[in-house]
Enzyme design. Structure first.
Site, PDB file in Angstrom:
ATOM      1  N   SER A 132       1.098  -1.037  -0.596  1.00  0.00           N
ATOM      2  CA  SER A 132       0.189   0.276  -0.287  1.00  0.00           C
ATOM      3  C   SER A 132       1.071   1.147  -0.467  1.00  0.00           C
ATOM      4  O   SER A 132       1.929   1.336   0.997  1.00  0.00           O
ATOM      5  CB  SER A 132      -0.863   0.054   0.989  1.00  0.00           C
ATOM      6  OG  SER A 132      -1.996   1.153   0.971  1.00  0.00           O
ATOM      7  N   GLY A 133       0.589   2.316  -0.939  1.00  0.00           N
ATOM      8  CA  GLY A 133       1.483   3.382  -1.650  1.00  0.00           C
ATOM      9  C   GLY A 133       2.366   3.983  -1.920  1.00  0.00           C
ATOM     10  O   GLY A 133       3.002   4.179  -2.107  1.00  0.00           O
TER      11      GLY A 133
ATOM     12  N   SER B 200      -5.123   5.300  -0.639  1.00  0.00           N
ATOM     13  CA  SER B 200      -4.883   4.360  -0.672  1.00  0.00           C
ATOM     14  C   SER B 200      -5.732   3.569  -1.490  1.00  0.00           C
ATOM     15  O   SER B 200      -7.084   3.964  -0.911  1.00  0.00           O
ATOM     16  CB  SER B 200      -4.850   3.529   0.661  1.00  0.00           C
ATOM     17  OG  SER B 200      -4.407   2.241   0.964  1.00  0.00           O
ATOM     18  N   SER B 201      -5.726   2.050  -2.115  1.00  0.00           N
ATOM     19  CA  SER B 201      -7.431   1.063  -2.669  1.00  0.00           C
ATOM     20  C   SER B 201      -7.404   0.179  -1.684  1.00  0.00           C
ATOM     21  O   SER B 201      -6.623  -0.248  -1.341  1.00  0.00           O
ATOM     22  CB  SER B 201      -6.806   1.395  -3.681  1.00  0.00           C
ATOM     23  OG  SER B 201      -6.746   1.922  -4.578  1.00  0.00           O
TER      24      SER B 201
ATOM     25  N   GLY C 226      -1.511  -4.202  -2.107  1.00  0.00           N
ATOM     26  CA  GLY C 226      -0.031  -5.189  -1.960  1.00  0.00           C
ATOM     27  C   GLY C 226      -0.598  -6.034  -0.401  1.00  0.00           C
ATOM     28  O   GLY C 226      -1.149  -5.793   0.235  1.00  0.00           O
TER      29      GLY C 226
END
Length: 1279
Positions: A143-144, A197-198, A425
């Site tokens: 993430s990120g 963030s998704s 991720g």
């Protein structure tokens, strides 16, 4: 299709260095330039580190980390591992996603340009169109790390290059791009690691037709983090849409749905984070609404979506208090009432669903038992409330995705697809629960795909194709996937399901049951069970998972009483969100969250396995979102769990390209002359042998390829790029041949059309001016004698002879001096003479300037006062005040402007352009023109005093009229009814079309032309003698004439005494006929009735005379289309006629006789040794010259034109320029040109066009006068 030249033997094959740039080939040894590798030559920017990690000298995690750090610090965030792209999040805008950058990657090979996400998109789109294979791009990372941004850039590139001018295709593109802001608003949130963030996984599948145009799309979502709706940790936020809606909602929504600021709701204020740096919630909300409109969401659908969002927010504000019976009561009934209003249900039913649970006991044999109500405690009530909120939002998100797919659904036939997978991720937190287990499980499945498709499948293919290579050991994470998903032996998901089924009533008991089930996994090397938690050894590292609460999250179902509550709603949209009706008798266990995510992951893997994958590995350089910080420890951890080192090792040991024999031959057969001819495949042997022939004829070294059982393998991407380059060059050369032939045809056609147009324009030139001139004849009414100049065919009415309308020059000076307005245009301007009365003396002619405008007539005086030129308007006469214009009926140039002013006399003016002035005045005068013609002129010499000027025809006056004592004496003129002579036409000069390669030096097919094979004609013999009084003309030699050859005269003027007699007696060639103003004039037949005298005997042999003029030698070739410039070739020796300081010299070619200006930098002056002059030839007998010849009259036997005198020797004049005429004798408008007499007649390329209009007119008129002077009937011509 052009033909290719067949190569003979190996001598015609390119050397290896020509393709690969390594070593030295025979061509290089022969002195030719070595061609470098095209893969890394295109970019001029100095490369930082290596752009492809396979080029590292040492393969290790430390070396990879150091290279990524070096490139990150220099703004290079992309790096390759073969065809895998590694991306480091820069946390800043580098300006690398503009349209200009996008266009630089369009149609370019991956190795031609620097690493970029656009290069991955280009490769996927190209492979889809070229090979008709489905493509997918798998983006992975924590993430990120920049996965969402990479997915957006992929969509940006594909939408830009996929073409399609149809409105439906453009609408599809717009809708696909609109899915980004819409789904980001509902599925993204601010976390500690990433501000955007998704919190869900997305697989976007773009659908294309046969032409590669997007016709539809499909979105599949995975793993929405619905727990974020009801709770967030400190410094994190709920989903973006809640803050956008509460901050930027319209007044209508605030009134209907009771929307307040985010601080007013529990679900948006729990983390105390309302604003995020770099995020504008108001602008994002507007973008979300625009995306809804583009996708096609109607206003009622948008209202329903925001109604559900408001219901979720108000549901979070429902609070409970414990009562005396052990249950709970609603603390604030008004909140429940408003929630019931939004959901359109009864408030009492909401109270019951949130505070009481329906419990049903079961009897033996599956029979239904007792049903009773069980009050909830505060913890259970909050859990029920949060479960309802999460269910509404989860189903709302699924509905938005389904509605988007409905709009994106294509009606055309889908040929190929490109999928883009953007899923959050691998995650390792301090507290990892069920959500992290599901996320990491999906990433394990994706890593398994990567291993299978890029590592294991590659090795298996090499083994099946019997390719020699070194196997690489790698970690196969299939054992970790089996540990989580298998049923036999039971994995983690199976243990969770058993615990949920066994102890479904109490979550604590279910968690303990789950711990007991995990003991069966203790024998697995990748699993470790500890007190209250368990450890799974993922490919990315060991992760500790907490058991508490896992069973409740795995159930993923609403209680039946909550489903019954929604089923009672009168809102149709609520029923769309929960379409499944509650079956009270269904005892089957519904699928758990683990079952759903396992099914979704397997379907995703199956979809990805059917496409050709591309990979983007994203890396997060630091946890602080800093654009300058590079945390080595964090990056090293990501390098390990992404498996970059194994990927580099396998890539260095394998082959970059492999293709089936038939596909390979189909693409590259044209590179071999043994397989194809002019693009047509001609080989009939086996495909495997054809592949070998291609490698041999392209000089590919054997270590760069191998031949398998069914496929050809190319080792390095540089080799493949070299093959593609040669293939492109082949078609490029063929296209150039066609283009060359077509351009030559167009050039030939354009030249022919230009000549036709030029001829047509010459025939129609000046028609309007001629008609205007003829009006001037008619205005005189046939009552005034005319001057011959007025009747010339070349005479035109130009009007502004002084250039008063010009922006600069003397005319502008006059305009400023008389204060002529900028909007007042000059109709006529010319110099004139004004009859001025002197006190006590006779009247005097004084020079003036006559100007006519649409409003007035200006008489301008120029005088010198105190050594300064003073210009002023002596008199201004309004056009309407002119009552009449008086002129005589003779050919004089005097006329009177009858004004009748009580203060000023009538002006008596002499102007050579009188007729044109009359006509121009008629066009601007409001009352027309009153033209009075008589044998005298009457005017007011003084105000109120009428005077008469007589006009007398006096043959003694040769040219100009004279004025004296009130009488004008003028010579006889042309009859009053005379008309203008026809306009002279230039002689057509045939110039063959020589430019363009369409015309070859020889005949058709390159053969020698027939004209070149003909023998040259013999030199003409000398003509017979004629009397000296007639002009010689060339006569063909008869058979009886002696073949006496005489030397051809040199074009350059000679100063020898022999040239005078020879110039008279030699015949005049056709090109030597008199050329005046472009008109060719042949002499009359009567002038050539007698034969010329015999030539003198040839002089004794002597050395060739040396010219007195200096010579220059040409150093470089010079081509010029200009008429006054000379085309020269290197090595020629030219005569130098004149030097100028502007870089041009006047030269003459002694061979061709051509003369023109040549650049001085292209020639050099050479010194010549003067030889002694040759002895003079014998003196010729004197020629009798009759005295009558001077007047143009010969004896009675010859009535033609007399022989013109021999012109004096003068310097040559460049072609296209006329010699400077003598200065005029009259002060008229044409005297504005350069009348100093210093003009040499030679105009260099820098000086052409510098004269004024009047000066050019005077020059043309005088040249015409000179031409007309040779005619007998033009003697005594005057103008």
């Amino acid at each position: 299709m052009g033909q290719t030249k067949r190569r003979e033997g190996k001598s015609a094959r390119p050397g290896k260095a020509a393709l690969f740039g390594g070593g030295r080939s025979q061509d290089v040894a022969d002195g030719q330039t070595q061609i470098k590798k095209a893969a890394f030559e295109i970019t001029k920017k100095k490369e930082v580190g290596v752009s492809d990690l396979t080029l590292l000298s040492k393969v290790s995690n430390e070396a990879i980390n150091e290279n990524l750090k070096k490139r990150f610090e220099n703004g290079e965030i992309y790096t390759y591992i073969g065809h895998v792209l590694v991306s480091v999040n820069p946390f800043r805008d580098l300006g690398i996603y503009t349209d200009a950058v996008l266009d630089s990657y369009r149609g370019r090979n991956r190795l031609e340009v620097s690493p970029h996400v656009f290069a991955v998109a280009e490769a996927s789109y190209y492979n889809m169109k070229a090979y008709h294979d489905n493509q997918c791009v798998i983006i992975s990372g924590e993430s990120g790390a920049g996965k969402t941004e990479a997915a957006k850039r992929l969509m940006q590139y594909i939408a830009s290059v996929s073409g399609g001018s149809d409105s439906s295709i453009q609408r599809t593109k717009d809708m696909v791009l609109a899915t980004n802001p819409l789904l980001e608003s509902f599925g993204n949130a601010k976390t500690l690691r990433n501000n955007n963030s998704s919190r869900f996984g997305k697989y976007l599948e773009l659908e294309f037709n046969q032409q590669g145009e997007p016709v539809g799309a499909k979105v599949t979502n995975y793993l929405l983090e619905k727990s974020r709706v009801v709770g967030q940790i400190t410094n994190e936020r709920n989903f973006h849409i809640f803050y956008q809606f509460t901050k930027a909602a319209s007044s209508e929504y605030r009134e209907i749905f009771g929307v307040q600021q985010p601080q007013s709701y529990v679900y948006t204020s729990r983390s105390k984070c309302y604003d995020v740096q770099g995020i504008d919630d108001h602008a994002d909300f507007k973008e979300t609404l625009d995306a809804m409109k583009i996708i096609g969401l109607t206003k009622p659908e948008q209202d329903n979506i925001f109604r559900m969002l408001a219901a979720i927010l108000w549901l979070g504000n429902v609070t409970f208090r414990e009562n005396d019976q052990g249950g709970v009561d609603i603390a604030d009934q008004s909140v429940v009432d408003f929630f019931a209003y939004l959901l359109e249900v009864d408030a009492a039913h909401v109270n019951k669903a949130l505070t009481i649970r329906i419990v049903e006991t079961a009897r033996g044999g599956g029979r239904r038992g007792s049903v009773y109500e069980s009050p909830l405690n505060p913890v259970q009530a909050v859990a029920v409330r949060d479960a309802l909120a999460k269910a509404i939002y989860f189903n709302l998100f699924d509905w938005i995705v389904a509605r988007t797919n409905k709009s994106l659904q294509t009606r055309a036939k889908v040929e190929t697809t490109i999928g883009i997978l953007d899923i959050y991720g691998f995650e390792i937190f301090e507290n990892n629960s069920f959500e992290q287990l599901c996320i990491n499980y999906v990433n394990e499945k994706l890593q398994q795909i990567f291993i299978q498709l890029t590592l294991k499948a590659e090795q298996d293919e090499y083994a099946s194709e019997q390719i020699q290579w070194t196997p690489i050991k790698y970690f196969d994470n299939k054992v970790v996937c089996s540990l989580i998903e298998d049923k036999r032996p039971p994995g983690v998901f199976a243990a969770l399901n058993d615990a949920c089924a066994t102890a479904h009533a109490d979550s604590g008991a279910a968690d303990q049951t789950f711990v007991g089930r995990l003991n069966f996994l203790s024998d697995n090397a990748n699993f470790e069970n500890r007190q209250g938690q368990f450890i799974i050894k993922h490919y990315a590292g060991d992760v500790h998972y907490k058991v508490q609460g896992m069973t409740d999250k795995n159930k993923d179902q609403l209680a039946k009483d909550l489903l019954n509550l929604i089923d009672e709603s009168s809102n149709a949209f609520a029923h769309e969100l929960f379409p499944d009706r509650v079956n009270q008798d269904d005892k089957r266990r519904p699928p758990t969250a683990g079952d759903k995510i396992k099914q979704s992951a397997n379907e995703l893997v199956e979809t990805l396995m059917q496409a050709q994958p591309s990979y983007i590995r994203t890396i997060k350089p630091n946890e602080n979102k800093s654009p300058k910080e590079f945390n080595n420890e964090n990056v090293m951890h990501q390098i390990k769990y992404l498996g970059l080192q194994e990927n580099v090792r396998i890539r260095r040991a394998g082959f970059a390209y492999r293709q089936a024999f038939d596909k390979f031959v189909e693409r590259f057969a044209l590179l071999s002359p043994r397989l194809s001819y002019a693009g047509e495949y001609t080989y009939t042997g086996p495909m495997e042998q054809a592949v070998k022939i291609i490698f041999e004829d392209t000089s590919i070294p054997k270590e760069e390829y191998q031949i398998g059982v069914t496929k050809a393998f190319v080792k390095s991407p540089e080799t493949l790029f070299g093959l593609e380059t040669m293939r492109d060059r082949y078609w490029h050369n063929m296209a150039i041949r066609i283009q060359r032939a077509w351009r030559n045809y167009l050039r030939y056609r354009a030249e022919a059309a230009t000549r036709i147009q030029r001829c047509w324009r010459k025939s129609k030139i000046g028609i309007k001016e001629i008609e205007f001139r003829d009006q001037g004849h008619r205005i005189l009414q046939g009552r005034k004698e005319r001057r011959r100049y007025s009747l010339l065919g070349s005479r035109r009415f130009f009007g502004d002879y002084l250039g008063v309308n010009m922006p600069r020059g003397p005319g502008q000076v006059i305009r400023d001096a008389i204060h002529l307005g900028g909007q007042e245009r000059c109709i006529f301007s010319a110099r004139c003479e004004l009859l001025v009365s002197k006190f006590g003396r006779s009247s005097t002619r004084m020079p003036r300037v006559l100007i006519l405008t649409p409003k007035s007539i200006y008489i301008v005086v120029q005088q010198v006062l105190n050594n300064q030129l003073q210009i002023s308007a002596e008199r201004t006469i309004s056009n309407g005040s002119v009552k009449f214009i008086s002129a005589s009926n003779l050919k004089d140039d005097w006329f009177v402007l009858g004004v009748g002013s009580p203060q000023e006399p009538d002006p008596l003016i002499n102007c050579v352009f009188k007729t044109e002035f009359f006509l121009q005045f008629k066009t601007v005068s409001p009352g027309g023109i009153n033209l009075q013609l008589a044998d005298h002129l009457q005017y007011n010499k003084k105000p109120g005093k009428l005077a008469t000027v007589k006009t007398i025809k006096d043959p003694a006056v040769a040219r100009d009229d004279t004025y004296k004592s009130g009488t004008i004496h003028v010579g006889p003129g042309e009859p009053p009814n005379s008309i203008s002579r026809p306009t002279p036409r230039g002689k057509a000069v045939v110039r063959p079309i020589k430019s363009g390669k369409l015309l070859r030096p020889g005949g058709p097919g390159g053969q020698p032309s027939k004209m070149a094979s003909r023998p040259k004609p013999a030199p003409r013999p000398a003509p017979a003698a004629v009397p000296a009084t007639s002009r010689p003309i060339p006569t063909p030699a008869t058979a009886a004439s002696p073949a006496v050859q005489r030397p051809v005269p040199t074009p350059a003027a000679s100063t020898n005494q022999t040239s005078i007699y020879a110039a008279v007696t030699q015949p005049v060639p056709v090109s030597g006929m008199l050329q005046i103003n472009g008109h060719a004039r042949n002499e009359s037949a009567s002038s050539g009735r007698h034969a010329p005298p015999p030539p003198p005997p040839p002089p004794p042999a002597a050395a060739a005379p040396v010219s007195d003029k200096p010579h220059v030698k040409v150093k470089y070739d010079f081509e010029s289309p200009a008429a006054n410039q000379l085309t020269i070739r290197a090595g020629e020796v030219l005569e130098l006629s004149q030097k100028e300081n502007n870089g041009w010299w006047l030269c003459k070619n002694p061979k061709t006789g051509a003369q023109g200006w040549a650049p001085s930098a292209y020639v050099e002056e050479i010194e010549q040794t003067r030889a002694a002059p040759p002895p003079p030839p014998p003196v010729a007998p004197p020629r009798p010259t009759p005295a009558a010849a001077l007047n143009g009259a010969v004896d009675g036997t010859a009535k033609g034109r007399s022989t013109p005198p021999i012109p004096p020797t003068k310097r040559p004049v460049p072609s296209g320029r006329k010699p400077a005429p003598a200065p005029p004798q009259r002060d008229s408008a044409v005297s504005l040109g350069n009348g100093s007499g210093t003009d040499s007649g030679r105009a260099t390329p820098n000086s052409i066009g510098g004269g004024s209009l009047a000066g050019g007119l005077a020059e043309a008129l005088r040249a015409r006068q000179s031409a007309m002077s040779h005619r007998r009937d033009d003697n005594g011509d005057d103008w």
